[in-house]
Motif scaffolding. Structure first.
Motif, mmCIF file in Angstrom:
data_model
loop_
_atom_site.group_PDB
_atom_site.id
_atom_site.type_symbol
_atom_site.label_atom_id
_atom_site.label_comp_id
_atom_site.label_asym_id
_atom_site.label_seq_id
_atom_site.Cartn_x
_atom_site.Cartn_y
_atom_site.Cartn_z
ATOM 1 N N CYS A 146 0.845 -1.194 0.000
ATOM 2 C CA CYS A 146 0.000 0.000 0.000
ATOM 3 C C CYS A 146 0.877 1.241 0.000
ATOM 4 O O CYS A 146 1.849 1.330 0.768
ATOM 5 N N CYS A 162 -2.489 0.144 -4.418
ATOM 6 C CA CYS A 162 -2.321 -1.202 -3.869
ATOM 7 C C CYS A 162 -1.929 -2.135 -5.004
ATOM 8 O O CYS A 162 -2.555 -2.121 -6.068
ATOM 9 N N TYR A 173 -8.727 -5.808 -6.497
ATOM 10 C CA TYR A 173 -8.440 -5.056 -5.276
ATOM 11 C C TYR A 173 -9.706 -4.365 -4.776
ATOM 12 O O TYR A 173 -10.539 -3.912 -5.558
ATOM 13 N N TRP A 175 -10.730 -1.496 -1.698
ATOM 14 C CA TRP A 175 -10.351 -0.580 -0.622
ATOM 15 C C TRP A 175 -11.542 -0.350 0.293
ATOM 16 O O TRP A 175 -12.693 -0.293 -0.160
ATOM 17 N N CYS A 212 -6.523 -2.377 2.050
ATOM 18 C CA CYS A 212 -6.712 -2.890 0.694
ATOM 19 C C CYS A 212 -6.656 -4.412 0.740
ATOM 20 O O CYS A 212 -5.714 -4.983 1.322
#
Length: 394
Positions: A146, A162, A173, A175, A212
């Protein structure tokens, strides 16, 4: 009735022939396995033959397929490949189930596997004696990294990134902001494929921990980052403090350099002056006589008095002769007589009844002392040219 019976027998014979045809079957043409786990490639064959089959498993990789496992003549053979210590038949052979297993799968084990069966006394249909299975070894994502790009101050924009260096298939991914202020983000603020999250017009309330998660079919891994949003005033104070510290440090360094330079120049000038004095100075003369007690001083004074008492008067001489008052030995002959007359003719004293021979004052010196005695008395030697009787310089 006879015709019907014959038709039924013919149909039964036809069905018996069709069931006797060799055919290979697979449980699934696509098999997925997580890296490190066991993979099973399901396969079996159908045949009415009672003889032992010839079974072969091959891996179809460029440039050409190659055999990895086989059964022939009642023996199992594993070929010399990277898979040798990890593969085998799932069930004992001979048997109709010819499934193969692969232990401790690796990413490079992914590929197309082909199983073929051959019987000596059985009919083979074109393409039905081979089963094809595609194996995909899934790799879970590596722990992602990150990062924060941008300056986290009030009103600014930042991007959280990320990324995971490993994963098959490529991970997606997600978040989110952790409690106590839980928040989940969606496009367009978040790009799940690239792993970016854009935060615009930051406020102090947006500070917190952001996590993440990178995930695919094989698993998921997380990373987190702490976002601290600062006000512009705090930023200015920090910047001013840093600049002030740097300025003070620069001033100290400048003053120190000046002091060192001044001391160095002063030392160099002193050394140069000392060298010039040593080069130009004349060594002092060493006195020819040492200091003596007061009695010696008195003897010098009495000597000078005796010199003055024994002076002889000069006769009348030309004015030019006055330049020869001091002789080269430092003796003093006295001033010339006034009025230009000759001094009285005094008779020398008698010694033991015999009169001493009178000397010509112009021919003999009045007093003759060694230079060392004159130097002790304080006399200064002066070289004065003398004149002859004819008036010429000697």
């Amino acid at each position: 009735m006879g015709a019907l019976r014959r038709a039924a027998l013919a149909l039964a014979a036809l069905l018996d022939v069709s069931l006797a045809v060799l055919e290979v079957h697979v449980g699934s043409s696509l098999v997925f396995c997580v890296e490190g786990q066991q993979a099973v490639l399901p396969a079996w064959y159908t045949s009415h033959s009672q003889k032992k089959p010839y079974v072969s498993w091959m891996l179809n990789k460029s440039p050409v397929p190659f055999q990895i496992l086989s059964y022939l003549g009642g023996k199992v053979k594993v070929e010399e490949t990277d898979l040798k210590p990890r593969i085998g038949f799932l069930h004992s052979v001979p048997g109709h189930n010819i499934s193969m297993f692969i232990n401790a799968t690796q990413e490079q084990d992914s590929g197309q596997y082909m199983c073929s069966v051959n019987m000596e006394d059985d009919t083979i249909r074109q393409g039905k004696d081979i089963g094809i299975i595609n194996l995909t070894v899934l790799v879970p994502p590596a722990v992602p990294t990150c990062q924060l790009h941008g300056n986290a101050v009030v009103g600014a924009n930042v991007t959280l990134m990320c990324s995971s260096k490993k994963g098959k298939p490529s991970p997606m991914y997600q978040w989110q902001r952790e409690p106590p202020t839980l928040q989940v983000f969606f496009p367009p603020a978040q790009d799940r494929a690239r792993g970016t999250l854009k935060l615009t017009n930051l406020t102090l309330e947006m500070s917190g921990v952001y996590v993440c998660r990178a995930e695919n079919q094989a698993g998921s891994k997380n990373c987190s980052i702490v976002l601290e949003v600062h006000s512009t005033s705090t930023k200015a104070v920090i910047a001013a403090a840093v600049l002030g510290s740097l300025g003070a440090l620069a001033t100290i360094i400048f003053i120190a350099q000046k002091v060192v330079g001044y001391r160095r120049r002063k030392r160099d000038s002193q050394e140069e002056g000392a060298n010039e004095i040593k080069e130009d100075a004349v060594a002092p003369k060493t006195p020819t006589w040492a200091r003596r007690p007061a009695s010696d001083t008195m003897s010098k004074t009495s000597t000078l008095s005796s010199i003055a008492g024994t002076r002889q008067p000069y006769g009348a001489r030309a004015p030019s002769d006055t330049a020869s008052i001091l002789t080269t030995t430092g003796s003093y002959r006295g001033p010339p007589p006034r009025g230009g007359g000759r001094p009285p003719n005094l008779s020398p004293p008698a010694v033991n009844g015999t009169p001493r021979r009178r000397q010509d004052p112009a021919a003999a010196p009045v007093a003759s002392l060694p230079p060392s005695s004159l130097a002790r008395a304080g006399a200064v030697p002066v070289m004065v040219p003398a004149q002859s009787r004819a008036g010429s310089l000697v």
